[in-house]
Write a protein that holds these residues in place. Structure first.
Motif, PDB file in Angstrom:
ATOM      1  N   GLU A  10      65.870  46.344  20.831  1.00 64.41           N
ATOM      2  CA  GLU A  10      65.425  45.672  22.056  1.00 64.41           C
ATOM      3  C   GLU A  10      64.515  44.483  21.797  1.00 64.41           C
ATOM      4  OE1 GLU A  10      64.223  48.184  25.275  1.00 64.41           O
ATOM      5  OE2 GLU A  10      65.787  49.648  24.823  1.00 64.41           O
ATOM      6  N   ASP A  11      63.678  44.546  20.753  1.00 59.61           N
ATOM      7  CA  ASP A  11      62.811  43.411  20.431  1.00 59.61           C
ATOM      8  C   ASP A  11      63.646  42.208  19.998  1.00 59.61           C
ATOM      9  OD1 ASP A  11      60.488  44.819  21.008  1.00 59.61           O
ATOM     10  OD2 ASP A  11      60.236  45.491  18.925  1.00 59.61           O
ATOM     11  N   TYR A  12      64.644  42.456  19.154  1.00 59.36           N
ATOM     12  CA  TYR A  12      65.521  41.369  18.721  1.00 59.36           C
ATOM     13  C   TYR A  12      66.284  40.787  19.913  1.00 59.36           C
ATOM     14  CZ  TYR A  12      69.517  38.840  17.034  1.00 59.36           C
ATOM     15  OH  TYR A  12      70.463  37.873  16.865  1.00 59.36           O
ATOM     16  N   LEU A  13      66.805  41.652  20.770  1.00 62.60           N
ATOM     17  CA  LEU A  13      67.562  41.177  21.932  1.00 62.60           C
ATOM     18  C   LEU A  13      66.695  40.332  22.858  1.00 62.60           C
ATOM     19  CD1 LEU A  13      69.711  44.334  22.743  1.00 62.60           C
ATOM     20  CD2 LEU A  13      70.476  42.175  21.730  1.00 62.60           C
ATOM     21  N   ALA A  14      65.448  40.743  23.057  1.00 60.00           N
ATOM     22  CA  ALA A  14      64.537  39.960  23.899  1.00 60.00           C
ATOM     23  C   ALA A  14      64.290  38.590  23.274  1.00 60.00           C
ATOM     24  CB  ALA A  14      63.222  40.704  24.095  1.00 60.00           C
ATOM     25  N   TYR A  15      64.112  38.544  21.956  1.00 60.51           N
ATOM     26  CA  TYR A  15      63.926  37.273  21.265  1.00 60.51           C
ATOM     27  C   TYR A  15      65.155  36.395  21.435  1.00 60.51           C
ATOM     28  CZ  TYR A  15      63.971  33.848  17.561  1.00 60.51           C
ATOM     29  OH  TYR A  15      64.082  32.670  16.870  1.00 60.51           O
ATOM     30  N   ARG A  16      66.318  36.971  21.222  1.00 55.27           N
ATOM     31  CA  ARG A  16      67.586  36.236  21.294  1.00 55.27           C
ATOM     32  C   ARG A  16      67.813  35.649  22.681  1.00 55.27           C
ATOM     33  NH1 ARG A  16      71.602  33.576  19.043  1.00 55.27           N
ATOM     34  NH2 ARG A  16      73.661  34.198  19.677  1.00 55.27           N
ATOM     35  N   VAL A  17      67.650  36.454  23.701  1.00 56.59           N
ATOM     36  CA  VAL A  17      67.826  35.975  25.077  1.00 56.59           C
ATOM     37  C   VAL A  17      66.785  34.906  25.392  1.00 56.59           C
ATOM     38  CG1 VAL A  17      67.675  36.657  27.512  1.00 56.59           C
ATOM     39  CG2 VAL A  17      68.988  38.049  25.895  1.00 56.59           C
ATOM     40  N   GLY A  18      65.561  35.097  24.917  1.00 57.66           N
ATOM     41  CA  GLY A  18      64.511  34.099  25.126  1.00 57.66           C
ATOM     42  C   GLY A  18      64.821  32.782  24.441  1.00 57.66           C
ATOM     43  N   ARG A  75      73.656  33.712  15.610  1.00 58.43           N
ATOM     44  CA  ARG A  75      72.594  34.681  15.350  1.00 58.43           C
ATOM     45  C   ARG A  75      71.829  34.315  14.086  1.00 58.43           C
ATOM     46  NH1 ARG A  75      72.649  39.709  13.317  1.00 58.43           N
ATOM     47  NH2 ARG A  75      74.629  39.437  12.285  1.00 58.43           N
ATOM     48  N   ARG A  76      70.504  34.247  14.209  1.00 56.63           N
ATOM     49  CA  ARG A  76      69.598  34.046  13.070  1.00 56.63           C
ATOM     50  C   ARG A  76      69.911  32.794  12.239  1.00 56.63           C
ATOM     51  NH1 ARG A  76      66.033  38.070  12.591  1.00 56.63           N
ATOM     52  NH2 ARG A  76      66.605  40.142  13.288  1.00 56.63           N
ATOM     53  N   VAL A  77      70.310  31.721  12.912  1.00 59.01           N
ATOM     54  CA  VAL A  77      70.646  30.487  12.205  1.00 59.01           C
ATOM     55  C   VAL A  77      69.713  29.345  12.612  1.00 59.01           C
ATOM     56  CG1 VAL A  77      72.431  28.727  11.852  1.00 59.01           C
ATOM     57  CG2 VAL A  77      73.063  31.144  11.892  1.00 59.01           C
ATOM     58  N   PHE A  78      69.550  29.110  13.911  1.00 59.78           N
ATOM     59  CA  PHE A  78      68.805  27.946  14.383  1.00 59.78           C
ATOM     60  C   PHE A  78      67.341  28.266  14.654  1.00 59.78           C
ATOM     61  CE2 PHE A  78      73.020  26.418  16.283  1.00 59.78           C
ATOM     62  CZ  PHE A  78      73.349  25.745  15.115  1.00 59.78           C
ATOM     63  N   THR A  79      66.503  27.299  14.294  1.00 57.00           N
ATOM     64  CA  THR A  79      65.079  27.374  14.634  1.00 57.00           C
ATOM     65  C   THR A  79      64.863  26.605  15.932  1.00 57.00           C
ATOM     66  OG1 THR A  79      64.542  25.329  13.478  1.00 57.00           O
ATOM     67  CG2 THR A  79      64.481  27.372  12.165  1.00 57.00           C
ATOM     68  N   GLY A 100      72.232  33.690  29.635  1.00 49.31           N
ATOM     69  CA  GLY A 100      72.814  34.741  28.799  1.00 49.31           C
ATOM     70  C   GLY A 100      72.176  34.804  27.429  1.00 49.31           C
ATOM     71  N   GLY A 101      72.948  35.235  26.436  1.00 49.70           N
ATOM     72  CA  GLY A 101      72.364  35.481  25.129  1.00 49.70           C
ATOM     73  C   GLY A 101      73.115  34.908  23.943  1.00 49.70           C
ATOM     74  N   HIS A 102      74.122  34.052  24.155  1.00 54.23           N
ATOM     75  CA  HIS A 102      74.819  33.533  22.972  1.00 54.23           C
ATOM     76  C   HIS A 102      75.103  32.041  23.019  1.00 54.23           C
ATOM     77  CE1 HIS A 102      78.705  33.146  24.987  1.00 54.23           C
ATOM     78  NE2 HIS A 102      79.164  32.600  23.879  1.00 54.23           N
ATOM     79  N   ALA A 103      75.038  31.395  24.177  1.00 53.86           N
ATOM     80  CA  ALA A 103      75.401  29.981  24.249  1.00 53.86           C
ATOM     81  C   ALA A 103      74.878  29.360  25.531  1.00 53.86           C
ATOM     82  CB  ALA A 103      76.920  29.817  24.195  1.00 53.86           C
ATOM     83  N   ILE A 104      74.853  28.035  25.516  1.00 56.83           N
ATOM     84  CA  ILE A 104      74.584  27.248  26.717  1.00 56.83           C
ATOM     85  C   ILE A 104      75.880  26.548  27.072  1.00 56.83           C
ATOM     86  CG2 ILE A 104      73.345  25.221  27.615  1.00 56.83           C
ATOM     87  CD1 ILE A 104      71.657  27.810  27.314  1.00 56.83           C
ATOM     88  N   PHE A 105      76.200  26.545  28.356  1.00 56.17           N
ATOM     89  CA  PHE A 105      77.401  25.879  28.842  1.00 56.17           C
ATOM     90  C   PHE A 105      76.989  24.703  29.713  1.00 56.17           C
ATOM     91  CE2 PHE A 105      78.618  30.110  27.731  1.00 56.17           C
ATOM     92  CZ  PHE A 105      79.889  29.982  27.183  1.00 56.17           C
TER      93      PHE A 105
END
Length: 171
Positions: free
Chosen positions: A25-33, A123-127, A54-59
């Motif tokens: 859940e901590d990782y998911l919150a970071y990812r969505v944020g 996932r875990r690529v961009f800063t 969402g949690g994987h892309a911007i459209f």
């Protein structure tokens, strides 16, 4: 080995790590944020986006962003080309090039309901700096977006045309 389903040990380890993270859940919150932040700065750069993020892309809504380019001239594809030219940013059109086609009876172009451009966030690529760079490029594009021209199909396959289509920029 075939007894492992044909996957290497490294691939199985990566799969297991991905599954473990997807339930954290901590990782998911970071990812969505992170994706939420990306959407916010893309909007501030002048591009309309689809919400919620969402949690994987911007459209990006390329149809709204480039209203001077009709759907038949593929505004999403025109924007993906401009992103690459301006900043080396790879994106994908999800619109009339991908989901459109030609009516077999009339030969007329069938357009998609939306003209989108997907900016995936691996996932875990961009800063944050990577995301800020993309927003900066979009801001520069926004300053001259009315000069972006549509595209026309020079050659296409009967099926899945977006994989092998050849386009030409309109003058």
């Amino acid at each position: 080995f075939m007894t492992y389903g044909g996957m290497s040990g490294r691939d199985m380890d990566a799969l297991a790590t991905g599954l473990e993270e997807a339930l954290n859940e901590d990782y998911l919150a970071y990812r969505v944020g992170q994706v939420e932040y990306f959407g916010r700065i893309i909007e501030q750069a002048g591009a309309p986006i689809i919400k919620p993020t969402g949690g994987h892309a911007i459209f990006i809504d390329a149809g709204k962003y480039l209203p001077h380019i009709p759907k038949s001239q593929f505004p999403g594809q025109a924007l993906t080309v401009e992103l690459y030219r301006e900043g080396g940013i790879r994106a994908v059109e999800i619109g009339s090039l991908m989901f459109g086609g030609y009516d077999p009876v009339t030969g007329e172009e069938i357009t998609a309901p939306k003209e989108l451009v997907r900016l995936a966030v691996p996932r875990r690529v961009f800063t944050g700096s990577h995301l800020d760079y993309v927003a900066d490029v979009i801001s520069r594009i926004t300053a001259h977006k009315e000069r972006i021209r549509g595209m026309k199909i020079a050659r296409q396959a009967t099926y899945l045309r977006h994989f092998t289509v050849e386009l030409e920029e309109l003058s």
